[in-house]
Scaffold this motif. Structure first.
Motif, PDB file in Angstrom:
ATOM      1  N   THR A  16       0.828  -1.200   0.000  1.00 40.80           N
ATOM      2  CA  THR A  16       0.000   0.000   0.000  1.00 40.80           C
ATOM      3  C   THR A  16       0.866   1.255   0.000  1.00 40.80           C
ATOM      4  OG1 THR A  16      -1.732  -1.169   1.212  1.00 40.80           O
ATOM      5  CG2 THR A  16      -1.850   1.229   1.209  1.00 40.80           C
ATOM      6  N   ALA A  17       0.561   2.147  -0.926  1.00 41.75           N
ATOM      7  CA  ALA A  17       1.277   3.423  -1.034  1.00 41.75           C
ATOM      8  C   ALA A  17       0.356   4.551  -0.602  1.00 41.75           C
ATOM      9  CB  ALA A  17       1.732   3.647  -2.465  1.00 41.75           C
ATOM     10  N   THR A  18       0.866   5.441   0.245  1.00 37.33           N
ATOM     11  CA  THR A  18       0.165   6.664   0.608  1.00 37.33           C
ATOM     12  C   THR A  18       0.742   7.774  -0.259  1.00 37.33           C
ATOM     13  OG1 THR A  18      -0.078   5.859   2.874  1.00 37.33           O
ATOM     14  CG2 THR A  18      -0.441   8.211   2.510  1.00 37.33           C
ATOM     15  N   ILE A  19      -0.152   8.585  -0.854  1.00 38.81           N
ATOM     16  CA  ILE A  19       0.262   9.590  -1.836  1.00 38.81           C
ATOM     17  C   ILE A  19      -0.250  10.969  -1.432  1.00 38.81           C
ATOM     18  CG2 ILE A  19       0.014  10.314  -4.248  1.00 38.81           C
ATOM     19  CD1 ILE A  19      -0.440   7.279  -4.889  1.00 38.81           C
ATOM     20  N   GLY A  20       0.597  11.974  -1.644  1.00 41.48           N
ATOM     21  CA  GLY A  20       0.200  13.352  -1.401  1.00 41.48           C
ATOM     22  C   GLY A  20       1.062  14.286  -2.228  1.00 41.48           C
ATOM     23  N   ILE A  21       0.939  15.593  -1.965  1.00 40.64           N
ATOM     24  CA  ILE A  21       1.797  16.558  -2.643  1.00 40.64           C
ATOM     25  C   ILE A  21       2.844  17.055  -1.650  1.00 40.64           C
ATOM     26  CG2 ILE A  21       0.036  17.225  -4.320  1.00 40.64           C
ATOM     27  CD1 ILE A  21      -0.279  19.886  -2.748  1.00 40.64           C
ATOM     28  N   THR A  22       3.961  17.499  -2.201  1.00 40.32           N
ATOM     29  CA  THR A  22       5.078  17.921  -1.367  1.00 40.32           C
ATOM     30  C   THR A  22       4.830  19.283  -0.731  1.00 40.32           C
ATOM     31  OG1 THR A  22       6.223  19.027  -3.177  1.00 40.32           O
ATOM     32  CG2 THR A  22       6.685  16.662  -2.860  1.00 40.32           C
ATOM     33  N   ALA A  23       5.645  19.581   0.268  1.00 42.17           N
ATOM     34  CA  ALA A  23       5.591  20.889   0.913  1.00 42.17           C
ATOM     35  C   ALA A  23       5.867  21.990  -0.111  1.00 42.17           C
ATOM     36  CB  ALA A  23       6.593  20.945   2.066  1.00 42.17           C
ATOM     37  N   TYR A  24       6.791  21.732  -1.047  1.00 45.72           N
ATOM     38  CA  TYR A  24       7.086  22.703  -2.098  1.00 45.72           C
ATOM     39  C   TYR A  24       5.834  22.987  -2.925  1.00 45.72           C
ATOM     40  CZ  TYR A  24       8.976  24.768  -6.348  1.00 45.72           C
ATOM     41  OH  TYR A  24       9.208  25.597  -7.419  1.00 45.72           O
ATOM     42  N   ALA A  25       5.122  21.940  -3.330  1.00 41.76           N
ATOM     43  CA  ALA A  25       3.909  22.114  -4.133  1.00 41.76           C
ATOM     44  C   ALA A  25       2.853  22.894  -3.361  1.00 41.76           C
ATOM     45  CB  ALA A  25       3.351  20.758  -4.560  1.00 41.76           C
ATOM     46  N   ALA A  26       2.667  22.545  -2.087  1.00 40.09           N
ATOM     47  CA  ALA A  26       1.673  23.238  -1.269  1.00 40.09           C
ATOM     48  C   ALA A  26       2.021  24.719  -1.127  1.00 40.09           C
ATOM     49  CB  ALA A  26       1.567  22.572   0.102  1.00 40.09           C
ATOM     50  N   GLU A  27       3.305  25.001  -0.966  1.00 42.36           N
ATOM     51  CA  GLU A  27       3.754  26.391  -0.849  1.00 42.36           C
ATOM     52  C   GLU A  27       3.513  27.151  -2.150  1.00 42.36           C
ATOM     53  OE1 GLU A  27       8.030  28.513  -0.621  1.00 42.36           O
ATOM     54  OE2 GLU A  27       7.670  26.981   0.900  1.00 42.36           O
ATOM     55  N   GLN A  28       3.787  26.520  -3.287  1.00 45.59           N
ATOM     56  CA  GLN A  28       3.587  27.164  -4.578  1.00 45.59           C
ATOM     57  C   GLN A  28       2.108  27.432  -4.861  1.00 45.59           C
ATOM     58  OE1 GLN A  28       6.186  28.295  -6.626  1.00 45.59           O
ATOM     59  NE2 GLN A  28       7.221  27.796  -4.721  1.00 45.59           N
ATOM     60  N   LEU A  29       1.237  26.513  -4.408  1.00 42.19           N
ATOM     61  CA  LEU A  29      -0.196  26.679  -4.630  1.00 42.19           C
ATOM     62  C   LEU A  29      -0.782  27.824  -3.815  1.00 42.19           C
ATOM     63  CD1 LEU A  29      -1.356  22.977  -4.690  1.00 42.19           C
ATOM     64  CD2 LEU A  29      -1.679  24.626  -6.530  1.00 42.19           C
ATOM     65  N   GLY A  30      -0.262  28.027  -2.620  1.00 38.93           N
ATOM     66  CA  GLY A  30      -0.859  28.997  -1.716  1.00 38.93           C
ATOM     67  C   GLY A  30      -1.982  28.310  -0.938  1.00 38.93           C
ATOM     68  N   ASP A  31      -2.936  29.085  -0.443  1.00 35.72           N
ATOM     69  CA  ASP A  31      -3.995  28.548   0.410  1.00 35.72           C
ATOM     70  C   ASP A  31      -4.911  27.604  -0.367  1.00 35.72           C
ATOM     71  OD1 ASP A  31      -3.023  30.028   2.537  1.00 35.72           O
ATOM     72  OD2 ASP A  31      -4.398  31.701   2.187  1.00 35.72           O
ATOM     73  N   VAL A  32      -4.897  26.329   0.026  1.00 33.53           N
ATOM     74  CA  VAL A  32      -5.738  25.323  -0.613  1.00 33.53           C
ATOM     75  C   VAL A  32      -7.168  25.482  -0.103  1.00 33.53           C
ATOM     76  CG1 VAL A  32      -6.157  22.843  -0.870  1.00 33.53           C
ATOM     77  CG2 VAL A  32      -3.819  23.734  -0.995  1.00 33.53           C
ATOM     78  N   VAL A  33      -8.122  25.546  -1.047  1.00 34.90           N
ATOM     79  CA  VAL A  33      -9.522  25.765  -0.688  1.00 34.90           C
ATOM     80  C   VAL A  33     -10.423  24.588  -1.054  1.00 34.90           C
ATOM     81  CG1 VAL A  33      -9.337  28.284  -0.760  1.00 34.90           C
ATOM     82  CG2 VAL A  33      -9.968  27.038  -2.844  1.00 34.90           C
ATOM     83  N   GLU A  89       3.065  16.735   3.921  1.00 35.78           N
ATOM     84  CA  GLU A  89       3.778  15.463   3.786  1.00 35.78           C
ATOM     85  C   GLU A  89       3.443  14.469   4.897  1.00 35.78           C
ATOM     86  OE1 GLU A  89       7.929  16.125   2.860  1.00 35.78           O
ATOM     87  OE2 GLU A  89       7.412  17.472   1.224  1.00 35.78           O
ATOM     88  N   SER A  90       2.275  14.675   5.530  1.00 39.25           N
ATOM     89  CA  SER A  90       1.792  13.682   6.505  1.00 39.25           C
ATOM     90  C   SER A  90       0.265  13.688   6.511  1.00 39.25           C
ATOM     91  CB  SER A  90       2.399  13.921   7.896  1.00 39.25           C
ATOM     92  OG  SER A  90       2.105  15.219   8.344  1.00 39.25           O
ATOM     93  N   GLY A  91      -0.369  14.477   7.358  1.00 40.06           N
ATOM     94  CA  GLY A  91      -1.827  14.471   7.480  1.00 40.06           C
ATOM     95  C   GLY A  91      -2.580  14.921   6.244  1.00 40.06           C
ATOM     96  N   GLY A  92      -1.903  15.629   5.329  1.00 44.82           N
ATOM     97  CA  GLY A  92      -2.546  16.116   4.119  1.00 44.82           C
ATOM     98  C   GLY A  92      -2.471  15.147   2.947  1.00 44.82           C
ATOM     99  N   TRP A  93      -2.269  13.858   3.233  1.00 47.32           N
ATOM    100  CA  TRP A  93      -2.225  12.847   2.158  1.00 47.32           C
ATOM    101  C   TRP A  93      -3.555  12.805   1.413  1.00 47.32           C
ATOM    102  CZ3 TRP A  93      -5.604   8.675   2.612  1.00 47.32           C
ATOM    103  CH2 TRP A  93      -6.150   8.453   3.884  1.00 47.32           C
ATOM    104  N   PHE A  94      -3.503  12.392   0.145  1.00 48.28           N
ATOM    105  CA  PHE A  94      -4.695  12.363  -0.709  1.00 48.28           C
ATOM    106  C   PHE A  94      -5.351  10.989  -0.742  1.00 48.28           C
ATOM    107  CE2 PHE A  94      -3.063  16.305  -1.704  1.00 48.28           C
ATOM    108  CZ  PHE A  94      -3.812  16.995  -2.618  1.00 48.28           C
TER     109      PHE A  94
END
Length: 121
Positions: A16-33, A89-94
């Motif tokens: 089983t693989a857990t997948i999400g976006i990186t801290a860099y990606a989250a920072e580039q996106l700004g506030d996720v809504v 990179e932890s609780g914000g997994w998709f």
């Protein structure tokens, strides 16, 4: 933890693989809504768009870093999409995916390689 050049991360535990976006990606996106997670049971090939993340700046596809079948989507992201910013990179997994080919994991960048890649951007 392994990474893609599209700024997704994956952690493999057994099959089983857990997948999400990186801290860099989250920072580039700004506030996720808003986050659209994949449906349980859906299958993906590595590189397929499998989720959507929307921020105040833009909407972006999230790509599957590894092939498999979705076995769980993160229910917290529906009610609290900002979790992606707070804990990318932890609780914000998709999603959690039953991996079709574990060898794909080894082909992804480790943290050192990903950090070196970020330095080129």
């Amino acid at each position: 933890m392994r990474f893609t050049k599209d700024h997704e991360w994956v952690v493999l535990e057994g099959d089983t693989a857990t997948i999400g976006i990186t801290a860099y990606a989250a920072e580039q996106l700004g506030d996720v809504v808003f986050v659209e997670t994949p449906e349980v049971g859906k299958t993906f090939q590595a590189g397929d768009a499998f989720a959507v993340v929307e921020s105040v700046k833009a909407a972006s596809d999230v790509y599957a870093p590894i092939a498999g079948e979705v076995v769980e989507a993160n229910p917290e992201l529906t009610e609290a999409p900002e979790t992606v910013n707070a804990s990318p990179e932890s609780g914000g997994w998709f999603a959690k995916v039953r991996v079709a080919d574990p060898a794909q994991y080894e082909g992804l960048m480790d943290r050192d390689a990903y950090e070196a890649f970020l330095a080129t951007l």
